[in-house]
Design a protein around this motif. Structure first.
Motif, PDB file in Angstrom:
ATOM      1  N   VAL A   1       5.490   7.405  -5.987  1.00  0.00           N
ATOM      2  CA  VAL A   1       4.496   7.148  -7.034  1.00  0.00           C
ATOM      3  C   VAL A   1       4.063   8.469  -7.667  1.00  0.00           C
ATOM      4  O   VAL A   1       4.013   8.589  -8.898  1.00  0.00           O
ATOM      5  CB  VAL A   1       3.282   6.371  -6.468  1.00  0.00           C
ATOM      6  CG1 VAL A   1       2.137   6.336  -7.467  1.00  0.00           C
ATOM      7  CG2 VAL A   1       3.690   4.952  -6.082  1.00  0.00           C
TER       8      VAL A   1
ATOM      9  N   MET B   1      -2.991   0.790 -12.139  1.00  0.00           N
ATOM     10  CA  MET B   1      -1.921  -0.179 -11.900  1.00  0.00           C
ATOM     11  C   MET B   1      -2.124  -0.681 -10.479  1.00  0.00           C
ATOM     12  O   MET B   1      -2.185   0.113  -9.543  1.00  0.00           O
ATOM     13  CB  MET B   1      -0.540   0.472 -12.047  1.00  0.00           C
ATOM     14  CG  MET B   1       0.603  -0.521 -11.901  1.00  0.00           C
ATOM     15  SD  MET B   1       2.244   0.250 -12.060  1.00  0.00           S
ATOM     16  CE  MET B   1       2.234   0.753 -13.773  1.00  0.00           C
TER      17      MET B   1
ATOM     18  N   ILE C   1      -0.932  -3.635  -7.526  1.00  0.00           N
ATOM     19  CA  ILE C   1       0.074  -4.626  -7.124  1.00  0.00           C
ATOM     20  C   ILE C   1      -0.238  -5.091  -5.706  1.00  0.00           C
ATOM     21  O   ILE C   1      -0.493  -4.279  -4.819  1.00  0.00           O
ATOM     22  CB  ILE C   1       1.514  -4.058  -7.196  1.00  0.00           C
ATOM     23  CG1 ILE C   1       1.871  -3.744  -8.663  1.00  0.00           C
ATOM     24  CG2 ILE C   1       2.523  -5.027  -6.581  1.00  0.00           C
ATOM     25  CD1 ILE C   1       3.276  -3.242  -8.884  1.00  0.00           C
TER      26      ILE C   1
ATOM     27  N   ASN D   1       4.430  -2.574  -1.767  1.00  0.00           N
ATOM     28  CA  ASN D   1       3.632  -2.567  -2.988  1.00  0.00           C
ATOM     29  C   ASN D   1       3.646  -1.188  -3.644  1.00  0.00           C
ATOM     30  O   ASN D   1       3.680  -1.079  -4.871  1.00  0.00           O
ATOM     31  CB  ASN D   1       2.199  -3.037  -2.690  1.00  0.00           C
ATOM     32  CG  ASN D   1       2.164  -4.531  -2.460  1.00  0.00           C
ATOM     33  OD1 ASN D   1       2.771  -5.299  -3.186  1.00  0.00           O
ATOM     34  ND2 ASN D   1       1.455  -4.948  -1.429  1.00  0.00           N
TER      35      ASN D   1
ATOM     36  N   ILE E   1       5.098  -0.265  -7.461  1.00  0.00           N
ATOM     37  CA  ILE E   1       4.424   0.545  -8.479  1.00  0.00           C
ATOM     38  C   ILE E   1       5.343   1.665  -8.948  1.00  0.00           C
ATOM     39  O   ILE E   1       5.479   1.913 -10.145  1.00  0.00           O
ATOM     40  CB  ILE E   1       3.081   1.094  -7.951  1.00  0.00           C
ATOM     41  CG1 ILE E   1       2.068  -0.056  -7.870  1.00  0.00           C
ATOM     42  CG2 ILE E   1       2.555   2.217  -8.841  1.00  0.00           C
ATOM     43  CD1 ILE E   1       0.728   0.314  -7.286  1.00  0.00           C
TER      44      ILE E   1
ATOM     45  N   THR F   1       7.994   0.229 -11.184  1.00  0.00           N
ATOM     46  CA  THR F   1       7.432  -0.142 -12.485  1.00  0.00           C
ATOM     47  C   THR F   1       7.241   1.092 -13.351  1.00  0.00           C
ATOM     48  O   THR F   1       7.574   1.092 -14.542  1.00  0.00           O
ATOM     49  CB  THR F   1       6.098  -0.892 -12.296  1.00  0.00           C
ATOM     50  OG1 THR F   1       6.333  -2.053 -11.495  1.00  0.00           O
ATOM     51  CG2 THR F   1       5.502  -1.304 -13.630  1.00  0.00           C
ATOM     52  N   LEU F   2       6.706   2.157 -12.764  1.00  0.00           N
ATOM     53  CA  LEU F   2       6.530   3.404 -13.512  1.00  0.00           C
ATOM     54  C   LEU F   2       7.879   3.960 -13.975  1.00  0.00           C
ATOM     55  O   LEU F   2       8.008   4.440 -15.109  1.00  0.00           O
ATOM     56  CB  LEU F   2       5.791   4.437 -12.660  1.00  0.00           C
ATOM     57  CG  LEU F   2       4.318   4.135 -12.402  1.00  0.00           C
ATOM     58  CD1 LEU F   2       3.771   5.031 -11.300  1.00  0.00           C
ATOM     59  CD2 LEU F   2       3.506   4.277 -13.678  1.00  0.00           C
TER      60      LEU F   2
ATOM     61  N   PHE G   1      -2.862  -1.473 -18.549  1.00  0.00           N
ATOM     62  CA  PHE G   1      -3.266  -0.788 -17.325  1.00  0.00           C
ATOM     63  C   PHE G   1      -4.529   0.038 -17.515  1.00  0.00           C
ATOM     64  O   PHE G   1      -4.875   0.851 -16.677  1.00  0.00           O
ATOM     65  CB  PHE G   1      -2.137   0.117 -16.812  1.00  0.00           C
ATOM     66  CG  PHE G   1      -0.870  -0.628 -16.514  1.00  0.00           C
ATOM     67  CD1 PHE G   1      -0.858  -1.669 -15.608  1.00  0.00           C
ATOM     68  CD2 PHE G   1       0.308  -0.299 -17.158  1.00  0.00           C
ATOM     69  CE1 PHE G   1       0.302  -2.363 -15.348  1.00  0.00           C
ATOM     70  CE2 PHE G   1       1.470  -0.987 -16.893  1.00  0.00           C
ATOM     71  CZ  PHE G   1       1.471  -2.021 -15.986  1.00  0.00           C
TER      72      PHE G   1
END
Length: 170
Positions: free
Chosen positions: A7, A61, A63, A72, A76, A79-80, A102
């Motif tokens: 992340v 964001m 999840i 989870n 993220i 998704t990023l 977001f």
């Protein structure tokens, strides 16, 4: 945690500094921020990542799709990464619109902190679900967005209050 690093790396690729990122989970951490090894998996494995853009825009964001915090976090990060791919391929306007979803929500207003009884308009002693439903219907007639003076926000608040009342009284 590998998920945390993914992340942080993905947000770094979006030019977000590590000091501008907060990762929130229900995992107890040590003083260095890493998870403690002596804990069970949390009941709520949801993850929320907060950051601030170079323009000062606050984003979040969250999840909770998966049963494990690590999964989870991975969602993220994925998704990023997908959003970065959109940007790379010329979809900057689409990316801005996607991130609008977001945007971190403002703190709730004092009106949002009312109890379901206050929203529906019943006394604190009322325990009869039929009476609560009748009061809800009266308020809904005035609050409905199709009625003059009604609004989506007011109706949504009223509906949420009724759900809370049903949970408490049934």
């Amino acid at each position: 945690m590998q998920g945390v690093e993914r992340v942080l790396d993905e947000l770094g690729r979006l030019s977000i500094g590590r000091d501008d990122i907060v990762i929130s989970t229900n995992i107890t951490t040590r003083l260095d921020g890493l998870p403690r090894s002596d804990q069970k998996a949390p009941e709520d494995p949801g993850v929320a990542v907060y950051w601030e853009t170079k323009k000062g825009e606050r984003r979040v964001m969250a999840i909770d799709q998966y049963r494990r915090v690590a999964d989870n976090l991975a969602a993220i990060a994925a998704t990023l990464e997908a959003l970065r791919a959109i940007e790379r391929h010329g979809g900057a306007q689409i990316l801005d619109r996607a991130f609008t979803g977001f945007t971190a929500l403002p703190s709730p207003s004092p009106a949002a902190l009312r109890t379901w009884r206050e929203v529906i308009g019943v006394s604190p002693a009322e325990r009869d679900i039929a009476a609560v439903r009748a009061a809800y219907r009266r308020r809904a007639q005035a609050a409905h967005p199709d009625r003059p003076g009604g609004s989506h926000d007011e109706m949504a608040q009223l509906t949420a209050a009724m759900r809370q009342a049903e949970q408490e009284l049934q």
